[in-house]
Scaffold this active site. Sequence first.
Site, PDB file in Angstrom:
ATOM      1  N   ASP A   8       5.088   4.841   3.529  1.00 50.85           N
ATOM      2  CA  ASP A   8       4.800   6.684   3.332  1.00 50.85           C
ATOM      3  C   ASP A   8       5.957   7.138   3.941  1.00 50.85           C
ATOM      4  O   ASP A   8       6.613   6.415   4.616  1.00 50.85           O
ATOM      5  CB  ASP A   8       3.618   6.622   4.381  1.00 50.85           C
ATOM      6  N   ASP A  23     -10.508  10.975  -5.587  1.00 49.74           N
ATOM      7  CA  ASP A  23     -11.578  12.085  -5.428  1.00 49.74           C
ATOM      8  C   ASP A  23     -11.196  12.995  -6.643  1.00 49.74           C
ATOM      9  O   ASP A  23     -12.024  13.988  -6.282  1.00 49.74           O
ATOM     10  CB  ASP A  23     -11.815  12.306  -4.236  1.00 49.74           C
ATOM     11  N   GLU A  83       0.899  -1.294  -0.150  1.00 54.13           N
ATOM     12  CA  GLU A  83      -0.064  -0.120   0.083  1.00 54.13           C
ATOM     13  C   GLU A  83       0.787   1.285   0.111  1.00 54.13           C
ATOM     14  O   GLU A  83       1.484   1.385   0.823  1.00 54.13           O
ATOM     15  CB  GLU A  83      -0.862  -0.134   1.162  1.00 54.13           C
ATOM     16  N   LYS A  91      -2.265  21.016 -10.620  1.00 53.93           N
ATOM     17  CA  LYS A  91      -1.605  22.150 -11.328  1.00 53.93           C
ATOM     18  C   LYS A  91      -1.057  21.269 -12.614  1.00 53.93           C
ATOM     19  O   LYS A  91      -0.281  20.408 -12.440  1.00 53.93           O
ATOM     20  CB  LYS A  91      -0.634  23.190 -10.758  1.00 53.93           C
ATOM     21  N   THR A 137     -11.390   6.241   3.543  1.00 52.38           N
ATOM     22  CA  THR A 137     -10.182   6.718   4.139  1.00 52.38           C
ATOM     23  C   THR A 137     -10.266   8.165   4.680  1.00 52.38           C
ATOM     24  O   THR A 137     -11.375   8.772   4.249  1.00 52.38           O
ATOM     25  CB  THR A 137      -8.806   6.809   3.004  1.00 52.38           C
ATOM     26  N   ARG A 138      -9.325   8.724   5.503  1.00 50.22           N
ATOM     27  CA  ARG A 138      -9.479   9.864   6.140  1.00 50.22           C
ATOM     28  C   ARG A 138      -9.466  11.104   4.738  1.00 50.22           C
ATOM     29  O   ARG A 138     -10.461  11.937   4.895  1.00 50.22           O
ATOM     30  CB  ARG A 138      -8.102  10.138   6.532  1.00 50.22           C
ATOM     31  N   PHE A 139      -8.686  10.755   3.772  1.00 48.03           N
ATOM     32  CA  PHE A 139      -8.648  11.586   2.630  1.00 48.03           C
ATOM     33  C   PHE A 139      -9.815  11.766   1.810  1.00 48.03           C
ATOM     34  O   PHE A 139     -10.502  12.726   1.262  1.00 48.03           O
ATOM     35  CB  PHE A 139      -7.297  11.681   1.879  1.00 48.03           C
ATOM     36  N   GLU A 140     -10.275  10.454   1.643  1.00 51.82           N
ATOM     37  CA  GLU A 140     -11.547  10.257   1.008  1.00 51.82           C
ATOM     38  C   GLU A 140     -12.724  11.085   1.655  1.00 51.82           C
ATOM     39  O   GLU A 140     -13.506  11.844   1.054  1.00 51.82           O
ATOM     40  CB  GLU A 140     -11.950   8.855   0.951  1.00 51.82           C
ATOM     41  N   ASP A 144      -1.519  12.059  -3.810  1.00 51.34           N
ATOM     42  CA  ASP A 144      -1.597  13.382  -3.909  1.00 51.34           C
ATOM     43  C   ASP A 144      -1.846  13.635  -5.443  1.00 51.34           C
ATOM     44  O   ASP A 144      -1.338  13.355  -6.393  1.00 51.34           O
ATOM     45  CB  ASP A 144      -0.067  13.894  -3.555  1.00 51.34           C
TER      46      ASP A 144
HETATM   47  C1  LIG Z   1      -3.464  12.364  -0.147  1.00 46.63           C
HETATM   48  S1  LIG Z   1      -2.348  11.397   1.161  1.00 46.63           S
HETATM   49  C2  LIG Z   1      -3.497  10.095   1.092  1.00 46.63           C
HETATM   50  C3  LIG Z   1      -3.580   9.267   2.497  1.00 46.63           C
HETATM   51  C4  LIG Z   1      -4.492   7.897   2.660  1.00 46.63           C
HETATM   52  N1  LIG Z   1      -4.382   6.971   1.525  1.00 46.63           N
HETATM   53  C5  LIG Z   1      -5.770   8.400   2.720  1.00 46.63           C
HETATM   54  O1  LIG Z   1      -6.461   8.241   1.620  1.00 46.63           O
HETATM   55  O2  LIG Z   1      -6.290   9.009   3.705  1.00 46.63           O
HETATM   56  C6  LIG Z   1      -1.136  10.721   0.047  1.00 46.63           C
HETATM   57  C7  LIG Z   1      -0.107  10.156   0.666  1.00 46.63           C
HETATM   58  O3  LIG Z   1       0.637   9.398  -0.211  1.00 46.63           O
HETATM   59  C8  LIG Z   1       2.191   9.388   0.341  1.00 46.63           C
HETATM   60  N2  LIG Z   1       2.856   9.343  -0.646  1.00 46.63           N
HETATM   61  C9  LIG Z   1       2.831   9.981  -1.902  1.00 46.63           C
HETATM   62  N3  LIG Z   1       3.833   9.523  -2.778  1.00 46.63           N
HETATM   63  C10 LIG Z   1       4.497   8.871  -1.964  1.00 46.63           C
HETATM   64  C11 LIG Z   1       5.856   7.807  -2.270  1.00 46.63           C
HETATM   65  N4  LIG Z   1       6.232   7.929  -3.370  1.00 46.63           N
HETATM   66  N5  LIG Z   1       6.305   7.175  -1.389  1.00 46.63           N
HETATM   67  C12 LIG Z   1       5.712   7.021  -0.061  1.00 46.63           C
HETATM   68  N6  LIG Z   1       4.488   7.517   0.066  1.00 46.63           N
HETATM   69  C13 LIG Z   1       4.125   8.436  -0.744  1.00 46.63           C
HETATM   70  C14 LIG Z   1       2.213  11.080   1.121  1.00 46.63           C
HETATM   71  O4  LIG Z   1       3.007  11.206   2.040  1.00 46.63           O
HETATM   72  C15 LIG Z   1       0.673  10.962   1.816  1.00 46.63           C
HETATM   73  O5  LIG Z   1       0.659  10.712   2.923  1.00 46.63           O
END
Ligand SMILES: C[S@@+](CC[C@H](N)C(=O)[O-])C[C@H]1O[C@@H](n2cnc3c(N)ncnc32)[C@H](O)[C@@H]1O
Length: 300
Positions: free
Chosen positions: A156, A242, A131, A210, A279-282, A206
């Site tokens: 992460d 989303d 994941e 942009k 999920t939290r971000f969802e 993420d």
């Molecule tokens: C927008 S958050 C979503 C978190 C979680 N999946 C949720 O839905 O609540 C994206 C996460 O991906 C991690 N992330 C992005 N690119 C990554 C990478 N190349 N390696 C490890 N983590 C990464 C970021 O640090 C961040 O915590």
Amino acid sequence: MNPSEGLSANLSEDSPERPAASPSAPAPDAVSADPADGPAAAGIPDELRAASFERQRRLRQEPRFPGGPAIDPAGSHHERRIRSFQPRRSRVTPGQQDALLRLWPKWGLDIDGQRVLDLPELFDGLPAVLEIGFGMGEATAQMAAEDPGTGILAVDVHTPGQGNLLGLADRNGLTNIRVANGDAIILLREMLKPDSLDGLRVYFPDPWPKKRHHKRRLIQPEFLDLVAQRLKPGAVVHCATDWEPYAEQMLEVLTAHPLFENTRADGGYAPRPAFRPLTRFEGQGLDKGHVVHDLLFARC
Ligand SMILES: C[S@@+](CC[C@H](N)C(=O)[O-])C[C@H]1O[C@@H](n2cnc3c(N)ncnc32)[C@H](O)[C@@H]1O
């Protein structure tokens, strides 16, 4: 072309610009993980900038928690590459700190790019899914609890999230989670064997809305080339977002990739499978009225 080479080439230029806050991403940290995103961008005088860089250099060298996750396990100058993640607030609560100190030696691993992992050994023979980007880890812990027959290698860069997930695993008696610290690209490219993964989950990556930041999005053809090498035949890549334009990009590149096949006969998005919790971000995206799309593609 060797997929690893392609990814390396694609990820070889980094943008000096600080990314704008994305619709579902938290505010950047006051101390950036990337000097290019630091005070220089804010027009701060040279001496303050130098002091900030010195502080960041020291931070990289000194472990924040003894025996815990390294600040920059692969070394930030290991290679110049695009980061798909952005700087985050990194305040660690006492509970997260306690979990990092106690449990990192047992369940944590740094992505240093220096060794190849033996997944069957890591998970006592369980099938292993990766994941990428578990955030605070609540959904990861829930999935691990509901499916104890699957090992989850959760990666992460976010220290508070790593502590949170370790604490959740501990409190809930979960032994099928390992927490990896660092860039998932290096993990995939340097530390996982071919045909070793039973699945990949990328939930709410993420979105980099942009146009000039689209190159920082994780789901792109070269990334999928690498993922295809690491997945077993039949293993599923499960993405959710989303951010509508990113969902369209995911559908386009996954559909176009010769080594992936949509599990949906109609070739479109899938409904959220029962095994994926919100999920939290969802939740944050749904509060803003965003529509969520899941995509499930099998490795041919
Ligand atoms: C927008 S958050 C979503 C978190 C979680 N999946 C949720 O839905 O609540 C994206 C996460 O991906 C991690 N992330 C992005 N690119 C990554 C990478 N190349 N390696 C490890 N983590 C990464 C970021 O640090 C961040 O915590």
